[in-house]
Design an enzyme around this catalytic site. Structure first.
Site, PDB file in Angstrom:
ATOM      1  N   CYS A 183     -12.230 -67.732 -20.940  1.00  0.00           N
ATOM      2  CA  CYS A 183     -12.303 -67.103 -22.373  1.00  0.00           C
ATOM      3  C   CYS A 183     -13.051 -68.286 -23.370  1.00  0.00           C
ATOM      4  CB  CYS A 183     -10.953 -66.836 -23.082  1.00  0.00           C
ATOM      5  SG  CYS A 183     -10.782 -65.837 -24.349  1.00  0.00           S
ATOM      6  N   ILE A 184     -12.537 -68.504 -24.507  1.00  0.00           N
ATOM      7  CA  ILE A 184     -13.285 -69.546 -25.294  1.00  0.00           C
ATOM      8  C   ILE A 184     -13.204 -71.025 -24.912  1.00  0.00           C
ATOM      9  CG2 ILE A 184     -11.317 -69.790 -26.878  1.00  0.00           C
ATOM     10  CD1 ILE A 184     -15.008 -69.542 -27.992  1.00  0.00           C
TER      11      ILE A 184
END
Length: 271
Positions: A183-184
């Site tokens: 993800c991030i």
């Protein structure tokens, strides 16, 4: 019961195929059984890799993305890993009302305490994590990675990374031990490990399928290489990344992508 045991014994003696040989256990379905020594060795499998999972709170908007964390833990369990969960003992940047999507005014929470919800209470302060005692480290996503493990959500490319997060990333990297991020979370590696190769998915929004596509440009500005892929392995740096919820897609696709990341991390761990 005595009569039943006698009957069973008599049938074993009548049929020599079922008669136990010295050093072998009798099997009800025929065929030789392993010796007691072989059975002992079979019951002691080789220890799996020791993997540290680093959380950032509990809840996608202000902490760890729960589906990503759960998926990582499931795949690690299936892979036979020995898992220990960590989180920094620091205040959250803020608390988000996950129904309204807005900050809860006047409310404060602790990252370690909130992460313990996911860990079912079995969690350790990140300050105690060292690469010496583990074979790999994995960071799930969620806004907590950009708010609590770093200031990326506010400062972008000029962000600061939590001291222990930076230390852990550098320790595992210098020890040649694999790091997984989804993800991030890959922005943490991009900030700390110069020249690393990562992916957060695609670089265009493509009609809303990749709503955080702009993150790729920030990663490039940090001096890292962004790869437009559904998963990427930086063999040189032993960093494995996958976009997960950076893509607006079905949950099972997220689960499968994380599974591929976990599998590669375990392979690189070499245990």
């Amino acid at each position: 019961m005595a009569a039943l045991r006698a009957l069973a014994a008599s049938r074993l003696l009548v049929n020599p195929g079922f008669a136990p040989r010295p050093g072998l256990w009798p099997l009800p379905f025929g065929g030789p059984a392993p010796s007691s020594r072989a059975a002992l060795h079979a019951s002691a499998p080789r220890p799996g890799p020791r993997v540290a999972v680093v959380l950032s709170g509990c809840g996608v908007y202000d902490g760890t993305e729960l589906h990503e964390a759960s998926s990582i833990l499931v795949h690690l369990s299936r892979g036979g890993a020995e898992v220990q969960i960590f989180a920094p003992d620091v205040p959250q940047m803020h608390v988000i009302d996950h129904i309204k999507g807005q900050p809860s005014e006047g409310e404060t929470r602790n990252v370690l305490t909130e992460s313990a919800r996911i860990a079912r209470g079995k969690i350790t302060d990140l300050a105690k994590l060292t690469a010496v005692n583990h074979d790999a480290a994995i960071f799930p996503g969620g806004f907590g990675a950009a708010k609590n493990l770093s200031t990326f959500a506010v400062d972008g490319g000029t962000c600061k990374v939590n001291r222990d997060v930076e230390r852990v990333l550098k320790e595992f990297h210098q020890a040649g031990k694999p790091i997984g991020l989804c993800c991030i979370a890959p922005v943490l590696a991009a900030k700390v490990l110069r020249g690393v190769e990562v992916t957060v998915g695609h670089e265009q929004e493509e009609g809303g399928k990749w709503p955080h596509a702009g993150t790729a440009e920030v990663i490039k500005a940090l001096g890292a290489k962004h790869c437009v892929m559904d998963a990427h392995v930086d063999q040189k740096n032993k960093v494995v990344t996958t976009p997960a919820f950076m893509c607006d897609t079905a949950l099972h696709h997220i689960h499968d992508g994380i599974g591929a990341m976990v599998q590669k991390v375990l392979e690189l761990a070499g245990r």
